[in-house]
Structure formats: structure tokens, C-alpha cells
Design a protein around this motif. Structure first.
Motif, short mmCIF file in Angstrom:
data_model
loop_
_atom_site.label_atom_id
_atom_site.label_comp_id
_atom_site.label_asym_id
_atom_site.label_seq_id
_atom_site.Cartn_x
_atom_site.Cartn_y
_atom_site.Cartn_z
N MET A 58 0.83 -1.21 0.00
CA MET A 58 0.00 0.00 0.00
C MET A 58 0.86 1.25 0.00
N THR A 59 0.51 2.20 -0.84
CA THR A 59 1.24 3.48 -0.84
C THR A 59 0.66 4.38 0.25
N SER A 60 1.31 5.52 0.44
CA SER A 60 0.79 6.50 1.40
C SER A 60 -0.29 7.37 0.76
N ILE A 61 -0.60 7.10 -0.50
CA ILE A 61 -1.60 7.94 -1.19
C ILE A 61 -3.01 7.51 -0.80
N LYS A 62 -3.76 8.45 -0.27
CA LYS A 62 -5.14 8.17 0.13
C LYS A 62 -6.12 9.08 -0.62
N ARG A 63 -5.70 10.34 -0.76
CA ARG A 63 -6.61 11.31 -1.36
C ARG A 63 -6.02 11.85 -2.66
N VAL A 64 -6.83 11.80 -3.70
CA VAL A 64 -6.35 12.15 -5.04
C VAL A 64 -7.21 13.27 -5.61
N THR A 65 -6.55 14.27 -6.19
CA THR A 65 -7.28 15.32 -6.89
C THR A 65 -6.94 15.24 -8.37
N VAL A 66 -7.98 15.31 -9.21
CA VAL A 66 -7.75 15.30 -10.66
C VAL A 66 -8.11 16.67 -11.20
N LEU A 67 -7.17 17.27 -11.92
CA LEU A 67 -7.41 18.59 -12.52
C LEU A 67 -7.85 18.41 -13.96
N GLY A 68 -9.03 18.94 -14.28
CA GLY A 68 -9.58 18.77 -15.62
C GLY A 68 -10.47 17.55 -15.62
N THR A 69 -11.73 17.76 -16.03
CA THR A 69 -12.70 16.65 -16.01
C THR A 69 -13.21 16.36 -17.42
N GLY A 70 -12.32 16.54 -18.41
CA GLY A 70 -12.69 16.25 -19.80
C GLY A 70 -12.64 14.76 -20.06
N VAL A 71 -12.29 14.39 -21.28
CA VAL A 71 -12.32 12.98 -21.70
C VAL A 71 -11.48 12.13 -20.74
N LEU A 72 -10.22 12.48 -20.57
CA LEU A 72 -9.35 11.63 -19.76
C LEU A 72 -9.48 11.89 -18.27
N GLY A 73 -9.59 13.18 -17.89
CA GLY A 73 -9.67 13.51 -16.47
C GLY A 73 -10.85 12.83 -15.81
#
Ligand code: NAD
Length: 286
Positions: A1-16
Motif C-alpha cells: 500500500m502506498t501513502s496515497i489516500k486522497r487524489v485530486t484530478v485537474l480537468g474533467t474532460g475525456v481523460l480527467g
């Protein structure tokens, strides 16, 4: 398990939207950021569509309302400071415009917590084109997804010479945690692995047909029968859609520009844009 728990994605187009949805579907808390309410409204529609697609495509785990459930793990925001305040990882999928990426990273670098890792999904820019704007080159790299990530689940991971190897390894592991097959790339390469293979392959096929050596269907037959590959290059063109290869080829050398022109006059101008339009090199209307 990584230390990554919370993720933010910038841009909600096709890929985002795909990256954000897949990440939430994998159990992470996700913030989906875009620039205004109109873009976020579109995002809500895209996410609802993705939840249906996961069920229709029988993605493992999507049954029994789990795809719908993952929508509850996505929070929408149009305030960058608010969107990134708790992020362990920010994945950027904003338009492929270098100056826009640079100015966004400059702002992001000031707003995000010190520990936050930044990853760009850029297809054509190198991470070293952007790294100086981030203010944290050691925590910045590329994490490149393919369109329709629930089916075509490669995640190419590519840092710069400044990327901390521990950050690189964390992102490789995170990619696995969200159901991707990570592809670690040891040094920077335009086109990553996939497009370094695919672009010359498609160009070679276009040369054979545009210069009159062989018909597209016979080029495809040769490739499929002689190598056992499931698809020939012109079938791949049709799946990608002809407009993107046309745009890439029209920026190439003189020979490649000639193939671009051939694609345009013989196919694109006639409305033959690939599978999505019902016809490309092949007819899909039935
Ligand atoms: P898109 O045009 O579909 O979406 C871009 C989104 O970014 C839009 O929702 C737009 O409102 C938003 N946006 C614009 N300015 C912004 C800003 N300053 N901050 C935050 N959001 C902003 O684009 P896309 O096809 O999803 O591509 C995004 C990135 O992903 C590009 O870097 C592209 O190279 C890469 N990529 C695309 C594909 C693909 O097949 N489309 C595949 C792999 C990688």
C-alpha cells in the motif's frame, strides 16, 4: 500500500473524468476540479455515463451498484485551493497547451501541501518541459493513461532526472492500486512506449496505401495473418478515429504531411472518421 489516500484530478474532460472515476471506483477519495460550473456540470454527466459504461462493459467489481457507489467518493470543486488542500497526489489532465500547464502548475505549487505529488497525463509534452513551473521537480512526473482506461489499462510512468526515485516507485504502485498495469519508463522519451511503437507503425501503413503499394485491407490482412496480431494498422486507425492521426501527421516531415493530406482528402473530407462515425477504412454501419 502506498501513502496515497486522497487524489485530486485537474480537468474533467475525456481523460480527467475517466481517471477520477477509475480512482474512485478503486476506493480512493477523489476531488474532481475544473474551471467553472458549466465544466463541472458536464463532468457530472460524464461520471454518470461512466458508471453505466462500467456495468455495460462488465468491469470486474462494477456489478451490484458498486459503480454507482463510487460516485459518492467524488467531490467536485472549482476552487483550486479547496480542491488540493488535502491531496496526496494531484493528477493533471487539462488541455495540451504548454503555457496553460505551466501557469496551472505555478499556482498549484503554491497551494498544495508540501508532500503532494504532481503527475501530468500529457500525451505529447515531456515532464521536463513543465517541471520548473511546479516548484517541486523532485515530486513531479508523468503518469500517462490511455483513452478508455477501464479497458486499455496501461499507465506509463515517466519522470525527469530530478524526480525522486521514491516518488516514482510510489506512483508505479499507485497505478497498480487503481487497476492499471504500470509501465515504468527509465528515461524521458517523447511518445512514451506506446506511441513510440504505434506512430511509426501507422505511418508505415499510411505510406503503403497512400503511395499506392497496397490496399488498406491487404495491408491489414498481411499484418494479421503473418504475425497473429488481432488487428491491422488500418483497423487501429479506425478505432483511434482518423482526426487525431491526421493532426499528428500534419505536423510531421514533408512525407508524413503527404500522408496526412491523403487521409484528409480520401477519408476525413468524406466524413469517414473511423468506428465512431460508422465508417473509416471499413464500413461499420451494419
Ligand atoms: P479535454 O479537452 O477533453 O478536457 C480538458 C478539461 O480541462 C476540460 O474539462 C476543461 O474544462 C479543463 N480545463 C481547462 N483549463 C483548465 C485549467 N486551467 N485547470 C483545470 N482544468 C482545466 O482534454 P483530454 O482529451 O481529456 O486531455 C487532457 C490531457 O490528457 C492532455 O494533456 C492530453 O494530452 C492527455 N491525454 C488525452 C488522451 C485522449 O485520448 N483524449 C489520452 C491520453 C492523454
Amino acid at each position: 500500500m502506498t501513502s496515497i489516500k486522497r487524489v485530486t484530478v485537474l480537468g474533467t474532460g475525456v481523460l480527467g473524468s475517466q481517471i477520477a472515476f477509475q480512482t474512485a471506483f478503486s476506493g480512493f477519495d477523489v476531488v474532481a476540479y475544473d474551471i467553472n460550473d458549466e465544466a463541472l456540470d458536464k463532468a457530472r454527466t460524464r461520471f454518470a455515463g461512466l458508471a453505466e459504461t462500467y456495468v455495460a462493459d462488465s468491469v470486474a467489481g462494477a456489478e451490484n451498484g458498486k459503480a454507482q457507489e463510487s460516485l459518492g467518493r467524488v467531490r467536485f470543486s472549482r476552487d483550486l485551493a479547496d480542491a488540493v488542500k488535502d491531496a496526496d497526489l494531484v493528477i493533471e489532465a487539462i488541455p495540451e497547451i504548454l503555457d496553460l500547464k505551466k501557469s496551472t502548475y505555478a499556482e498549484l505549487g503554491k497551494l498544495a501541501p508540501e508532500h503532494t505529488i504532481f503527475a501530468t497525463n500529457s500525451s505529447t509534452l515531456l515532464p521536463s518541459d513543465i517541471k520548473d513551473s511546479t516548484g517541486r521537480a523532485d515530486k513531479f512526473l508523468a503518469l500517462h493513461f490511455a483513452n478508455q482506461i477501464w479497458k486499455f489499462n496501461t499507465a506509463e510512468v515517466m519522470g525527469t532526472s530530478d524526480t525522486d526515485p521514491a516518488v516514482f516507485d510510489t506512483v508505479v504502485e499507485f497505478a497498480s492500486e487503481i487497476g492499471m498495469v504500470p509501465v515504468p519508463i527509465h528515461k524521458e522519451k517523447a511518445g512514451y512506449v506506446l506511441n513510440s511503437l504505434l506512430v511509426p507503425f501507422l505511418n508505415a501503413a499510411a505510406e503503403l496505401a497512400a503511395d499506392g503499394y497496397a490496399e488498406p485491407a491487404d495491408v491489414d490482412n498481411t499484418w494479421r495473418i503473418a504475425t497473429g496480431a488481432p488487428m491491422g494498422p488500418f483497423q487501429i486507425f479506425d478505432v483511434i478515429g482518423l482526426t487525431t492521426p491526421y493532426n499528428v501527421m500534419s505536423h510531421g516531415d514533408e512525407k508524413t504531411k503527404k500522408f496526412a493530406e491523403w487521409l484528409k482528402t480520401e477519408y476525413i473530407d468524406k466524413g469517414y472518421l473511423g468506428v465512431a462515425s460508422g465508417r473509416g477504412f471499413y464500413d461499420y454501419s451494419s
